[in-house]
Design an enzyme around this catalytic site. Structure first.
Site, PDB file in Angstrom:
ATOM      1  N   HIS A 139      -0.003   8.188   5.607  1.00  0.00           N
ATOM      2  CA  HIS A 139      -0.371   6.763   4.891  1.00  0.00           C
ATOM      3  C   HIS A 139      -0.629   7.281   3.498  1.00  0.00           C
ATOM      4  CE1 HIS A 139      -2.399   3.138   4.587  1.00  0.00           C
ATOM      5  NE2 HIS A 139      -2.177   2.735   5.712  1.00  0.00           N
ATOM      6  N   GLU A 241       4.491   5.003   2.404  1.00  0.00           N
ATOM      7  CA  GLU A 241       4.235   5.735   3.448  1.00  0.00           C
ATOM      8  C   GLU A 241       5.386   6.279   4.089  1.00  0.00           C
ATOM      9  OE1 GLU A 241       1.313   3.273   5.830  1.00  0.00           O
ATOM     10  OE2 GLU A 241       0.862   2.256   4.332  1.00  0.00           O
TER      11      GLU A 241
HETATM   12  O1  LIG Z   1      -7.340  -0.724   7.141  1.00  0.00           O
HETATM   13  P1  LIG Z   1      -6.570   0.162   7.684  1.00  0.00           P
HETATM   14  O2  LIG Z   1      -6.911   0.238   9.120  1.00  0.00           O
HETATM   15  O3  LIG Z   1      -6.728   1.631   7.173  1.00  0.00           O
HETATM   16  O4  LIG Z   1      -5.087  -0.322   7.509  1.00  0.00           O
HETATM   17  C1  LIG Z   1      -4.614  -0.111   6.188  1.00  0.00           C
HETATM   18  C2  LIG Z   1      -3.176  -0.621   6.330  1.00  0.00           C
HETATM   19  O5  LIG Z   1      -2.333   0.200   6.842  1.00  0.00           O
HETATM   20  C3  LIG Z   1      -0.931  -0.055   6.819  1.00  0.00           C
HETATM   21  O6  LIG Z   1      -0.389   0.086   5.490  1.00  0.00           O
HETATM   22  C4  LIG Z   1      -0.560  -1.372   7.354  1.00  0.00           C
HETATM   23  O7  LIG Z   1       0.825  -1.677   7.113  1.00  0.00           O
HETATM   24  C5  LIG Z   1      -1.524  -2.542   6.897  1.00  0.00           C
HETATM   25  O8  LIG Z   1      -1.089  -3.544   7.603  1.00  0.00           O
HETATM   26  C6  LIG Z   1      -2.912  -1.975   7.065  1.00  0.00           C
HETATM   27  O9  LIG Z   1      -3.730  -3.127   6.730  1.00  0.00           O
END
Ligand SMILES: O=P(O)(O)OC[C@H]1O[C@H](O)[C@H](O)[C@@H](O)[C@@H]1O
Length: 272
Positions: A139, A241
């Site tokens: 990520h 990602e």
């Molecule tokens: O806030 P987190 O749990 O770290 O997630 C952060 C982000 O991760 C990914 O990129 C998903 O596609 C998003 O939908 C999400 O909001």
């Protein structure tokens, strides 16, 4: 605990053992390339907002497990490495992971640094006696000068799920993707190379073995609601990602799956 690797030519990477999360990457003669929020939570069990969280065994809330699974909040074990420019971390199933996901596994994250490149490889091995399936991602939070000026090249013609509005099967029409407001997309069967261009550099993002690519920026409004994102932090980050989401990986007993993301920086818009 944090491990730091340095190459002879001055590149540096830092990896937090919690989550095996790369939190800083400074290539030789270049500025920091990863975003890390100044207001990240330091609570045990919380992932830092930035760097490269490892997402496993479930991406986002696309399944019954906690959001983004557990790998990013587990303490990984650093293994002895035979190479000074490489660090290897491992995570095995334990009481906490089995309470969430009843499978025996071994995960390995290998971080390799060289002058202008950072490579991160994730390996998952099935050590149990039933097959299992999972989704996962690296990520990566890229640090950007200003989100509105970033150009992402390489996605034209790729099908994606727009997670902001929950619509499947959109098609990327633009040759150059620019980000204005909240963007949250899973590009399926994405090209193995994307380019993230900014005024002073071009970053090539290569993936090997990850079928999908996620592009995420929360935008101003959602950004304000994320307590661990520094004020206006959305302007300085873009997640690109490497992921396996649309087709979960099905791993037979004793099998190993491996995939990697490689980031290569160039100071100008020259091609790599
Ligand atoms: O806030 P987190 O749990 O770290 O997630 C952060 C982000 O991760 C990914 O990129 C998903 O596609 C998003 O939908 C999400 O909001």
């Amino acid at each position: 605990m944090i491990t730091t690797l340095r190459t002879a030519d001055g590149a540096q990477v830092q990896i937090a053992h919690n989550g095996a999360q790369v939190i800083s990457w400074i290539p030789a003669n270049q500025p920091e390339q990863l975003f890390l929020s100044k207001t990240s939570s330091s609570d045990a069990g919380a992932a830092l907002r930035g760097g490269v969280p490892v997402i496993f065994p479930q991406f986002a809330s696309l399944g019954l497990l906690p959001k983004h699974g557990f790998a990013r909040t587990q303490l990984w074990h650093k293994r002895a490495s035979d190479h000074p420019d490489r660090a290897v971390f491992e995570l095995r199933d334990n009481e906490i992971t089995r309470a969430i996901w009843p499978h025996a596994f071994w995960a390995e994250l290998t971080v390799t640094l060289s002058g202008a490149e950072l490579e991160i490889e994730l390996a998952i091995h099935n050590t149990g006696n039933t097959e299992f399936s999972f989704t996962c991602a690296l990520h990566t939070y890229l640090r950007v000068e200003h989100i509105e000026q970033v150009r992402v090249i390489g996605l034209q013609g790729t099908h994606y799920r727009d997670s902001v509005i929950g619509v499947e099967n959109c098609v990327e029409m633009d040759e150059v993707l620019t980000i204005h407001g909240q963007v949250d997309r899973i590009y399926m069967n994405a090209p193995t190379r994307l380019d993230v261009q900014q005024a002073r550099q071009r970053l090539a993002v290569f993936s090997n073995g990850f079928a999908d690519a996620v592009v995420w920026n929360p935008g101003a409004e959602l950004g304000r609601t994320l307590a661990d994102l520094e004020p206006n932090g959305y302007e300085r980050m873009l997640c690109v990602e490497a992921a396996a989401i649309a087709e979960p990986i099905c791993l037979p007993i004793d099998a190993t799956w491996r995939a990697s993301q490689r980031l290569v920086v160039q100071p100008s818009a020259r091609s790599i």
